[in-house]
Design a protein around this motif. Structure first.
Motif, PDB file in Angstrom:
ATOM      1  N   TYR A 171       0.813  -1.205   0.071  1.00  0.00           N
ATOM      2  CA  TYR A 171      -0.108   0.076  -0.055  1.00  0.00           C
ATOM      3  C   TYR A 171       1.089   1.273   0.196  1.00  0.00           C
ATOM      4  CZ  TYR A 171      -3.926  -2.980   0.451  1.00  0.00           C
ATOM      5  OH  TYR A 171      -4.751  -4.183   0.518  1.00  0.00           O
ATOM      6  N   ASP A 172       0.765   2.094   1.129  1.00  0.00           N
ATOM      7  CA  ASP A 172       1.606   3.242   1.120  1.00  0.00           C
ATOM      8  C   ASP A 172       3.071   3.206   2.039  1.00  0.00           C
ATOM      9  OD1 ASP A 172       0.503   5.031  -0.699  1.00  0.00           O
ATOM     10  OD2 ASP A 172      -1.091   4.638   0.701  1.00  0.00           O
ATOM     11  N   HIS A 210      -2.404   3.111   4.380  1.00  0.00           N
ATOM     12  CA  HIS A 210      -3.086   3.049   3.253  1.00  0.00           C
ATOM     13  C   HIS A 210      -3.796   4.684   3.220  1.00  0.00           C
ATOM     14  CE1 HIS A 210      -6.105   1.069   0.221  1.00  0.00           C
ATOM     15  NE2 HIS A 210      -5.186   1.843  -0.326  1.00  0.00           N
TER      16      HIS A 210
END
Length: 603
Positions: free
Chosen positions: A9-10, A247
């Motif tokens: 995700y991030d 996220h």
């Protein structure tokens, strides 16, 4: 070593897999420490030309360049990544423990006693390597070195798999005949020999295979254990981790960024000049040659900061740099053409419109136009703000002689080699009355404009002279005789004005130097002939005929006792009108060479 990283995700996640230097001697751990430092130094996630500096492998360089930097920004090294896991055959051994004692502790399940001698545990505790890293609790036996295909340490009796809760060695009273102290033996890659005659090389068991990570609030280890495959002389290790990944709500982030950009733009705009120009259209009406018209515009600034203003050239589609566009057309000047307008203040800008000749005048260019419009849109730029456009428009009444080349004047008047206007002035000055005028030519401009006039064909002097002699210019424009009351000084001053308004001076700058060089080696009686040859090369037939006609008159003026004018005084004056203006970088003897050439022409 190989390093790879990804985004979950991030959140960034980086893995390092390495095989460090082997060796079971005390002190070999320093080589492994050095390997770790080198890996952290050289493992640089970089691209393009920087790749060659860090990547030893050409393939790695090519792959890195193809992948590009991606969304990683400034994260280039392993430690720049927030979540990192390091695994592999780190090759750290047991130090200070005899081989037989190590095997006894393994049989007894006393792993804590073995870990006290583990090199990696010691080095990390001392802060010599892997500072800030962590390894999970080791609750499994050493992973090295096994007889391939078995669960038996090389040099030991068969033992059960690590999953058994019984003794690590089957049976009792087992002996380790031929056991040796830690560190004994040669290289790890030597072959083994079993009962069938294989050569065996014992190694003190050790935890060579390890998994470490950089602890943080997002990465947590859940499990750490040993696998029981028999395909290698190592047992594999495995670890389970929990990663709490960020996220982001992409739409919300973009909305917040857009709002921040708008706010930043508004704040930036609030700290800029806010200029306005009034009027932005200037109708100038009809303009005659040499006629000066003056207009005013006001530049105001209602912004909170000062504004630096200046005129800039319009965009040009030409690819040539030879004709670089000017900010203002040649017939328009602005005073001031640059400056600072303070916040809440205004600046008056004076526009002067005048079509004139001379080397930088607009008359020759406008004479070639198919219409009589004077039209320009000039750009006034205020730095860190907007451009303002000023439209200046009107009509120009072209002159048939002022500001034009002698060839064009002669062609327009169909007068042969000497232009009609020039012939009219020369004829008027050739009378006995005119030749007897004291100070003719030398003092003529001052007689017409006053004694405070600056010498030479300056723009200011030329404009005033044409305004004072407007009736005389009008008569020549219409091919009419000069006014009956025209004085010799007025006619001589008008002749000088005609020479000063030529778009190209009658004599080129190089003529004086060429004549000076040639006549230095010639006899006196040959100088006049040489002069004629050189001037014939640099002047057109019309220019040469006009020069002859002028100096025929000027010789008479110099010879006139009533005029009281020396050839030297005439040569000094004429050098200002017949040659280009002297540049600051001109040789020091240039003026003397010009006067010497003119004195030759006056002989």
């Amino acid at each position: 070593a190989v390093a790879v990283r990804m985004f979950v995700y991030d959140s960034p996640l980086c893995f390092v897999n390495s095989h460090l230097s082997s060796g079971s001697k005390d002190g070999d751990e320093a080589k492994r420490n050095a390997d770790v430092v080198e890996i952290l130094t050289r493992c640089d996630f970089t691209t393009a030309a920087q790749g060659e500096q860090f990547m030893a492998s050409h393939a790695a360089t090519v792959a890195s360049n193809m992948l590009g930097s991606g969304p990683w920004g400034a994260m280039r090294t392993v430690l720049d990544n927030k979540n990192v896991i390091w695994m592999g055959d780190l090759n750290y051994r047991l130090s200070g423990m005899a081989d037989e004692d190590a095997r006894k502790h393994i049989r007894a399940g006393h792993l804590d006693l073995l870990l006290e001698s583990d090199q990696l545990v010691r080095e990390m505790a001392a802060g010599r390597i892997f500072q800030g890293w962590r390894e999970g609790p080791i609750e499994f036996p050493p992973t090295f070195k096994f007889k391939v295909g078995t669960h038996t340490y090389l040099g030991d009796l068969p033992i059960p798999a690590a999953g058994s809760n019984k003794s690590f060695v089957h049976g009792s009273g087992s002996s380790f005949s031929g056991s040796a102290a830690a560190g004994a033996g040669g290289d790890d890659d030597e072959g083994d020999e079993g009962a069938e005659g294989e050569k065996q090389k014992k190694r003190t068991p050790a935890w060579c295979d390890r998994i470490l990570w950089i602890p943080g609030k997002d990465l947590h280890q859940l499990a750490y254990g040993r696998g029981e495959t028999t395909a290698s002389d190592h047992k594999p290790v495995a670890a389970g981790f929990l990663l709490r990944s960020l996220h982001y709500n992409r739409k919300k982030v973009e909305d917040l960024l857009d709002a921040a950009r708008r706010e930043a733009d508004m704040m930036k705009a609030a700290q800029r000049p806010r200029p306005a120009l009034e009027p932005n259209v200037v109708p100038i009406g009809t303009v005659n040659y040499g006629e000066e018209k003056v207009f005013k515009v006001i530049l105001s600034n209602t912004g909170p900061v000062e504004g630096l203003f200046h005129f800039v050239p319009p965009p040009s589609s030409s690819e040539s740099m030879d004709d670089e566009p000017l900010a203002l057309p040649a017939w328009l000047t602005a005073e001031p053409d640059e400056g600072i307008v303070q916040p809440g203040a205004s600046q008056e800008i004076t526009l002067r419109i005048c079509v004139e000749g001379g080397p930088h005048g607009a008359a020759m260019t406008l004479s070639k136009a198919t219409d009589d419009f004077l039209d320009a849109i000039v750009i006034l730029r205020v730095e860190d703000s907007s451009d303002m456009f000023l439209s200046v428009t009107g009509n120009y009444i072209k002159s048939s002689w002022l500001g034009l080349p002698l060839d064009a004047m002669a062609e327009a008047s169909a007068s042969g080699k000497v232009p009609a206007q020039m012939s009219t002035l020369l004829a008027a000055l050739g009378s006995a009355e005119a030749l007897a005028t004291p100070g003719l030519f030398v003092t003529s401009v001052a007689k017409v404009l006053g004694d405070d006039v600056e010498p030479g064909p300056s723009r200011h002097t030329q404009r005033k002279l044409l305004q004072a002699l407007a009736p005389h210019c009008s008569a020549l424009e219409q091919n009419q005789p000069l006014p009956a009351d025209a004085t010799p000084h007025q006619i001589a001053a008008l002749l000088l004005a005609l020479l000063g308004n030529l778009p190209r001076p009658l004599l080129p700058a190089s003529a004086a130097a060429m004549v000076s060089l040639a006549t230095d080696v010639a006899k006196v009686h040959e100088q006049t002939s040489i002069l004629g040859i050189i001037l014939g090369e640099v002047l057109s037939p019309v220019e040469l005929a006009t020069l002859d006609a002028c100096f025929s008159l000027l010789k008479k003026v110099a010879a006139s006792t009533a005029a009281c004018i020396s050839s030297k005084a005439l040569a000094t004056l004429l050098s200002l009108y017949l040659f280009p203006s002297l540049s600051p970088s001109a040789p020091s003897d240039t003026q003397a060479q010009r006067e010497a050439l003119l004195l030759l022409l006056l002989e």
